[in-house]
Design an enzyme around this catalytic site. Sequence first.
Site, PDB file in Angstrom:
ATOM      1  N   TYR A 198      -8.722 -11.571  12.293  1.00 46.46           N
ATOM      2  CA  TYR A 198      -7.874 -10.374  12.443  1.00 46.46           C
ATOM      3  C   TYR A 198      -7.254 -10.292  13.855  1.00 46.46           C
ATOM      4  O   TYR A 198      -6.157  -9.774  14.033  1.00 46.46           O
ATOM      5  CB  TYR A 198      -8.669  -9.123  12.084  1.00 46.46           C
ATOM      6  CG  TYR A 198      -7.796  -8.003  11.553  1.00 46.46           C
ATOM      7  CD1 TYR A 198      -6.932  -8.201  10.475  1.00 46.46           C
ATOM      8  CD2 TYR A 198      -7.836  -6.740  12.126  1.00 46.46           C
ATOM      9  CE1 TYR A 198      -6.128  -7.173   9.991  1.00 46.46           C
ATOM     10  CE2 TYR A 198      -7.041  -5.710  11.645  1.00 46.46           C
ATOM     11  CZ  TYR A 198      -6.198  -5.939  10.586  1.00 46.46           C
ATOM     12  OH  TYR A 198      -5.401  -4.917  10.121  1.00 46.46           O
ATOM     13  N   LYS A 235      -4.570  -7.532  -1.556  1.00 47.51           N
ATOM     14  CA  LYS A 235      -3.568  -8.611  -1.486  1.00 47.51           C
ATOM     15  C   LYS A 235      -2.160  -8.044  -1.406  1.00 47.51           C
ATOM     16  O   LYS A 235      -1.661  -7.471  -2.373  1.00 47.51           O
ATOM     17  CB  LYS A 235      -3.678  -9.519  -2.715  1.00 47.51           C
ATOM     18  CG  LYS A 235      -4.574 -10.696  -2.480  1.00 47.51           C
ATOM     19  CD  LYS A 235      -4.357 -11.809  -3.468  1.00 47.51           C
ATOM     20  CE  LYS A 235      -5.199 -12.977  -2.984  1.00 47.51           C
ATOM     21  NZ  LYS A 235      -5.343 -14.041  -3.936  1.00 47.51           N
ATOM     22  N   ILE A 288       0.848  -1.197   0.000  1.00 49.33           N
ATOM     23  CA  ILE A 288       0.000   0.000   0.000  1.00 49.33           C
ATOM     24  C   ILE A 288       0.885   1.249   0.000  1.00 49.33           C
ATOM     25  O   ILE A 288       0.593   2.231  -0.689  1.00 49.33           O
ATOM     26  CB  ILE A 288      -0.951  -0.036   1.216  1.00 49.33           C
ATOM     27  CG1 ILE A 288      -2.014  -1.120   0.996  1.00 49.33           C
ATOM     28  CG2 ILE A 288      -1.589   1.326   1.445  1.00 49.33           C
ATOM     29  CD1 ILE A 288      -2.962  -1.324   2.159  1.00 49.33           C
ATOM     30  N   LEU A 295       1.863  -8.574   1.000  1.00 52.79           N
ATOM     31  CA  LEU A 295       2.645  -9.496   1.838  1.00 52.79           C
ATOM     32  C   LEU A 295       2.018  -9.601   3.230  1.00 52.79           C
ATOM     33  O   LEU A 295       1.785 -10.700   3.749  1.00 52.79           O
ATOM     34  CB  LEU A 295       4.070  -8.929   1.949  1.00 52.79           C
ATOM     35  CG  LEU A 295       5.188  -9.871   2.324  1.00 52.79           C
ATOM     36  CD1 LEU A 295       5.301 -10.985   1.286  1.00 52.79           C
ATOM     37  CD2 LEU A 295       6.504  -9.072   2.387  1.00 52.79           C
ATOM     38  N   ALA A 296       1.721  -8.468   3.848  1.00 57.01           N
ATOM     39  CA  ALA A 296       1.163  -8.475   5.206  1.00 57.01           C
ATOM     40  C   ALA A 296      -0.196  -9.183   5.218  1.00 57.01           C
ATOM     41  O   ALA A 296      -0.508  -9.935   6.144  1.00 57.01           O
ATOM     42  CB  ALA A 296       1.015  -7.037   5.720  1.00 57.01           C
ATOM     43  N   LYS A 333      -4.846  -2.290  15.898  1.00 58.11           N
ATOM     44  CA  LYS A 333      -5.379  -1.203  15.058  1.00 58.11           C
ATOM     45  C   LYS A 333      -6.302  -0.292  15.870  1.00 58.11           C
ATOM     46  O   LYS A 333      -6.383   0.910  15.601  1.00 58.11           O
ATOM     47  CB  LYS A 333      -6.130  -1.768  13.844  1.00 58.11           C
ATOM     48  CG  LYS A 333      -5.241  -2.450  12.812  1.00 58.11           C
ATOM     49  CD  LYS A 333      -4.244  -1.514  12.168  1.00 58.11           C
ATOM     50  CE  LYS A 333      -3.565  -2.150  10.956  1.00 58.11           C
ATOM     51  NZ  LYS A 333      -2.361  -1.390  10.534  1.00 58.11           N
ATOM     52  N   ASP A 343      14.051  -0.497  11.483  1.00 65.35           N
ATOM     53  CA  ASP A 343      13.139  -1.402  12.185  1.00 65.35           C
ATOM     54  C   ASP A 343      12.402  -0.534  13.193  1.00 65.35           C
ATOM     55  O   ASP A 343      13.023   0.009  14.122  1.00 65.35           O
ATOM     56  CB  ASP A 343      13.945  -2.508  12.881  1.00 65.35           C
ATOM     57  CG  ASP A 343      13.037  -3.493  13.601  1.00 65.35           C
ATOM     58  OD1 ASP A 343      11.901  -3.110  13.977  1.00 65.35           O
ATOM     59  OD2 ASP A 343      13.467  -4.638  13.802  1.00 65.35           O
TER      60      ASP A 343
END
Length: 255
Positions: free
Chosen positions: A155, A192, A20, A194-195, A162, A64
């Site tokens: 989730y 869709k 995103i 990776l996360a 979140k 990181d």
Amino acid sequence: MGLMDGKRGVIFGVANNRSIAWGIAQQLHEAGAELAFTYLNEALEKRVRPLAESLGSKIILPCDVGSDDEIAAVFTELEQQWGTIDFVVHAVAFANRGELKKPFSQASREGFSLAMDISAYSLVAMTRYALPLMPEGGSIVTMTYLGAVMAVPGYNVMGVAKAALEASVRYLAAELGPQKIRVNAVSAGPIKTLAASGVGNFNEKLRTMEERSPLRRTVSQDEVGKASLYLLSDLATGVTGEIHYVDGGFNISAE
Ligand code: NAD
């Protein structure tokens, strides 16, 4: 004249061209913004660096967000190179796959804390280090999901993280409004990435959007990018503390 001409900012969260954050970066670039990027580790640097360079970016740094020192180092470098910045994009989240798959009541203390730390607290730390670089104000945008405000199957710990992230947006917005620093979140429909591959029943979430969301389709990285561009630009100078849905949010028809 582009909407973001003369504006500079940093994007945390590109992993690859499906991220995103990459959709946001492309929109910001097209609108004239100058961008810096961070990447999580050396493996991801190989993907992020060519993407960032394709948009003319010269500042591409490791970070990181679980480390205050690494976040501080990014903003120190930005201060040295640019002096000030106009915006920050926080598009970072993490929970262990195993933690997402198990029933929420079985969440471990470590897994819960890790999801909170990387996905929610990192926004607070990032904002703290960004503040000195925004003496005339600025705009900060993070990414959230409907699972923050309703129990979405699969989730789990990420939904709770979140929720903390969205509350952090409101507290930061309330505190920093007088400094003309706006803080908002974009709540994206399922995409869709990776996360997303770690989230249970993900394909079912995509199908639900196609069948029952107001637009009867899923949304794209570009569409999240355009909504973020609006919030980061001067079109939204009066908007802060907002959770901005890109997918119809709650307006999903009941079956
Ligand atoms: P993505 O995998 O492309 O991006 C997640 C990013 O987080 C990656 O770049 C990864 O390197 C980074 N990250 C993870 N741990 C980190 C750490 N410790 N330090 C620094 N970076 C770290 O997936 P995405 O879907 O583009 O996710 C971006 C944001 O959008 C996340 O906050 C995610 O929760 C949110 N979001 C995604 C969806 C979706 O369906 N894909 C929906 C709503 C919200």
